[in-house]
Write a protein that holds these residues in place. Structure first.
Motif, short mmCIF file in Angstrom:
data_model
loop_
_atom_site.label_atom_id
_atom_site.label_comp_id
_atom_site.label_asym_id
_atom_site.label_seq_id
_atom_site.Cartn_x
_atom_site.Cartn_y
_atom_site.Cartn_z
N ILE A 156 -8.94 -16.99 -76.54
CA ILE A 156 -9.25 -18.31 -76.27
C ILE A 156 -9.68 -18.15 -74.60
N SER A 157 -10.80 -18.77 -74.40
CA SER A 157 -11.30 -18.79 -72.90
C SER A 157 -11.22 -20.25 -72.46
N PHE A 158 -10.51 -20.29 -71.29
CA PHE A 158 -10.43 -21.88 -70.97
C PHE A 158 -10.59 -21.88 -69.37
N GLY A 159 -10.66 -22.98 -68.65
CA GLY A 159 -10.62 -23.23 -67.49
C GLY A 159 -9.64 -24.31 -67.00
N GLY A 160 -9.52 -24.45 -65.51
CA GLY A 160 -8.84 -25.54 -65.09
C GLY A 160 -8.30 -25.29 -63.68
N LEU A 161 -7.18 -26.21 -63.37
CA LEU A 161 -6.80 -26.00 -61.75
C LEU A 161 -5.26 -25.38 -62.11
N LEU A 162 -4.70 -24.55 -61.04
CA LEU A 162 -3.46 -24.11 -61.10
C LEU A 162 -2.64 -24.80 -59.88
N ASP A 163 -1.77 -25.48 -60.28
CA ASP A 163 -0.93 -26.31 -59.49
C ASP A 163 0.30 -25.75 -58.95
N VAL A 164 0.57 -25.37 -57.48
CA VAL A 164 1.82 -24.84 -57.25
C VAL A 164 2.58 -26.02 -56.74
N PRO A 165 3.78 -26.29 -57.29
CA PRO A 165 4.69 -27.36 -56.51
C PRO A 165 5.46 -26.71 -55.54
N ASP A 166 6.19 -27.70 -54.48
CA ASP A 166 6.97 -27.24 -53.62
C ASP A 166 8.73 -27.37 -54.31
N GLU A 167 9.52 -27.49 -53.30
CA GLU A 167 10.67 -27.66 -53.79
C GLU A 167 11.15 -29.09 -54.10
N GLU B 246 6.36 -31.56 -55.66
CA GLU B 246 5.07 -32.15 -55.29
C GLU B 246 4.28 -31.13 -55.27
N THR B 247 2.81 -31.20 -55.22
CA THR B 247 1.92 -30.40 -55.18
C THR B 247 1.99 -29.71 -53.76
N ARG B 248 1.98 -28.46 -53.85
CA ARG B 248 1.95 -27.92 -52.49
C ARG B 248 0.49 -26.99 -52.24
N ALA B 249 0.04 -26.67 -53.51
CA ALA B 249 -1.36 -26.00 -53.24
C ALA B 249 -1.80 -26.00 -54.91
N GLN B 250 -3.43 -26.05 -54.75
CA GLN B 250 -3.99 -26.13 -55.91
C GLN B 250 -5.20 -25.20 -55.79
N GLY B 251 -5.77 -24.47 -56.96
CA GLY B 251 -6.87 -23.80 -56.93
C GLY B 251 -7.51 -23.52 -58.19
N PRO B 252 -8.85 -23.34 -58.40
CA PRO B 252 -9.26 -23.15 -59.77
C PRO B 252 -8.92 -21.96 -60.52
N HIS C 159 -2.88 -11.73 -58.78
CA HIS C 159 -2.08 -11.47 -57.46
C HIS C 159 -2.44 -11.99 -56.32
N GLU C 160 -3.95 -11.87 -56.11
CA GLU C 160 -4.29 -12.57 -54.83
C GLU C 160 -4.17 -14.12 -54.85
N PHE C 161 -4.11 -14.70 -55.63
CA PHE C 161 -3.60 -15.94 -55.95
C PHE C 161 -2.30 -16.46 -55.56
N ALA C 162 -1.11 -15.42 -56.17
CA ALA C 162 -0.02 -15.54 -55.95
C ALA C 162 0.25 -15.37 -54.34
N GLU C 163 -0.23 -14.49 -53.71
CA GLU C 163 0.12 -14.00 -52.36
C GLU C 163 -0.56 -15.06 -51.44
N LYS C 164 -1.60 -15.93 -51.70
CA LYS C 164 -2.18 -16.77 -51.08
C LYS C 164 -1.35 -18.02 -50.78
N PHE C 165 -0.89 -18.37 -52.11
CA PHE C 165 -0.28 -19.68 -52.05
C PHE C 165 1.48 -19.48 -52.18
N GLY C 166 1.80 -18.12 -51.92
CA GLY C 166 3.27 -17.93 -51.83
C GLY C 166 3.98 -18.20 -53.23
N VAL C 167 3.29 -17.57 -54.50
CA VAL C 167 3.91 -17.73 -55.74
C VAL C 167 4.91 -16.77 -55.94
N LYS C 168 5.94 -16.91 -56.37
CA LYS C 168 7.08 -15.88 -56.70
C LYS C 168 7.18 -15.51 -58.16
#
Length: 365
Positions: free
Chosen positions: A41-52, A55-61, A101-110
């Motif tokens: 399955i191939s799909f697209g969307g937005l990844l939302d990174v919440p804060d503590e 709430e939305t802290r960052a988003q990216g396609p 990995h680039e997305f995780a580093e850019k938005f600080g996702v652990k």
């Protein structure tokens, strides 16, 4: 994939995806038992990174791909995922995901942190699905490294309202070797039976070359390979032709002695040709055996270029292999036998046409 999905595959339209894939897969396994069939399955969307606070802290396609992580280890191997993972591991249970990995580093996702996928389902409703990040991956492709997510096929079917559905079903030969002739036979038997022109949602099968412009690319690669082989054969033919020619010229004295002893010119010429044919056959056989031995080793073991492709991991295996085809059993005889015989024939022809008395004088016999 469905007929209409194939026409718009670049847009990944989920509303045009296949349904009833379980039944279709069973039919495929029954009709083509020498192949393995898998869902994607191939799909697209937005990844939302919440804060503590959630709430939305960052988003990216994000470009998404769903494969069978839980039940089919071959899928992970085919896509070279294990070697492409930078941190963490592949999904082991529902609700886990790998992100770039680039997305995780850019938005600080652990690792262990939750991200939410926003998008639309197959039915057009809004999609809000939370996943736990279990690993990060580097694709080696800028577009995917900026934002991508990999999840299990079962999670994707549940989140996208695609129960018993997928955007495509892929077929692999069980010997893991692509055969264009066999693939063409499968396509030619499947489409008349299952694909209906008046039903835009009926399944349609394509060969590897017919997808995403691969036909032109693979044709160009085949042509380049053919050109390289042709130049190599010509070069080797010239070398062996010169070898036969020089070998014959260096035997002028021998021919003169044999003529002086009363041997006929035709007999000398014939024996020289027979010798060239015998040498060409022996050399071609030995060379073919050695070449096929090396090709077989490269086919079974291959050469690992992982050190040269550190930044390109996804879907490009680091081990390159050769392939043995029936043509390899005789193609070496073209320069090995014909060129050698032709060189000796030309060298002997010059002596054969000369008069015996003049030949004695030239050879000082």
């Amino acid at each position: 994939m469905t007929r209409t999905y194939a026409e718009n595959s670049a847009q990944m339209p989920l509303d045009l995806a296949l349904l009833g894939v379980n039944e279709l897969s069973q039919n495929l396994k029954k009709d083509y038992p020498d192949m393995e069939w898998v869902y994607r399955i191939s799909f697209g969307g937005l990844l939302d990174v919440p804060d503590e606070n959630g709430e939305t802290r960052a988003q990216g396609p994000a470009a998404g791909k769903a494969i069978d992580f839980f039940n089919n280890p071959k899928e992970v191997e085919r896509m070279n995922i294990l070697k492409s993972i930078v941190e963490g591991e592949i999904p082991k249970k529902p609700g886990e995901a790998i992100i770039s990995h680039e997305f995780a580093e850019k938005f600080g996702v652990k690792l262990g942190q939750k991200v939410t996928l926003f998008g639309s389902t197959m039915n057009g409703s809004m999609l809000f699905k939370t996943f736990t990040v279990c690993g990060t991956i580097r694709f080696g492709m800028t577009m995917l490294d900026r934002g991508a997510i990999l999840i299990d096929i079962s999670d994707a079917q549940l989140a996208l309202d695609m129960e018993d559905g997928s955007t495509e079903i892929l077929g692999y030969f069980k010997d893991e070797k692509y055969d264009k002739i066999r693939a063409t036979e499968v396509v030619n038997t499947f489409n008349p039976r299952y694909s209906k022109k008046d039903d835009e949602f009926s399944p349609q099968m394509f060969r590897l070359e017919q997808q995403a412009g691969l036909e032109e690319y693979l044709a160009m690669a085949d042509n380049m390979g053919g050109i390289m082989i042709t130049f190599f054969i010509i070069a080797m033919s010239i070398v062996l032709w010169n070898t036969g020619l020089l070998g014959g010229l260096r035997r002028y004295t021998e021919y003169g002695v044999r003529l002086a002893l009363g041997e006929e010119k035709s007999h000398i010429y014939k024996t020289m040709i027979y010798e060239a044919i015998l040498i060409g056959i022996i050399g071609s056989i030995v060379g073919t055996i050695l070449g096929l031995g090396m090709s077989y080793y490269l086919q079974e073991v291959g050469v690992d270029f992982s050190d040269l492709t550190k930044n390109i991991n996804m879907m490009i295996p680091p081990v390159y292999r050769a392939a043995i085809f029936p043509q390899l059993f005789y193609i070496g005889f073209i320069p090995g036998l014909i060129a050698m015989t032709l060189g000796n024939a030309l060298a002997g022809f010059a002596i054969y046409k000369r008069k015996t008395a003049r030949l004695f004088k030239e050879l000082e016999v």
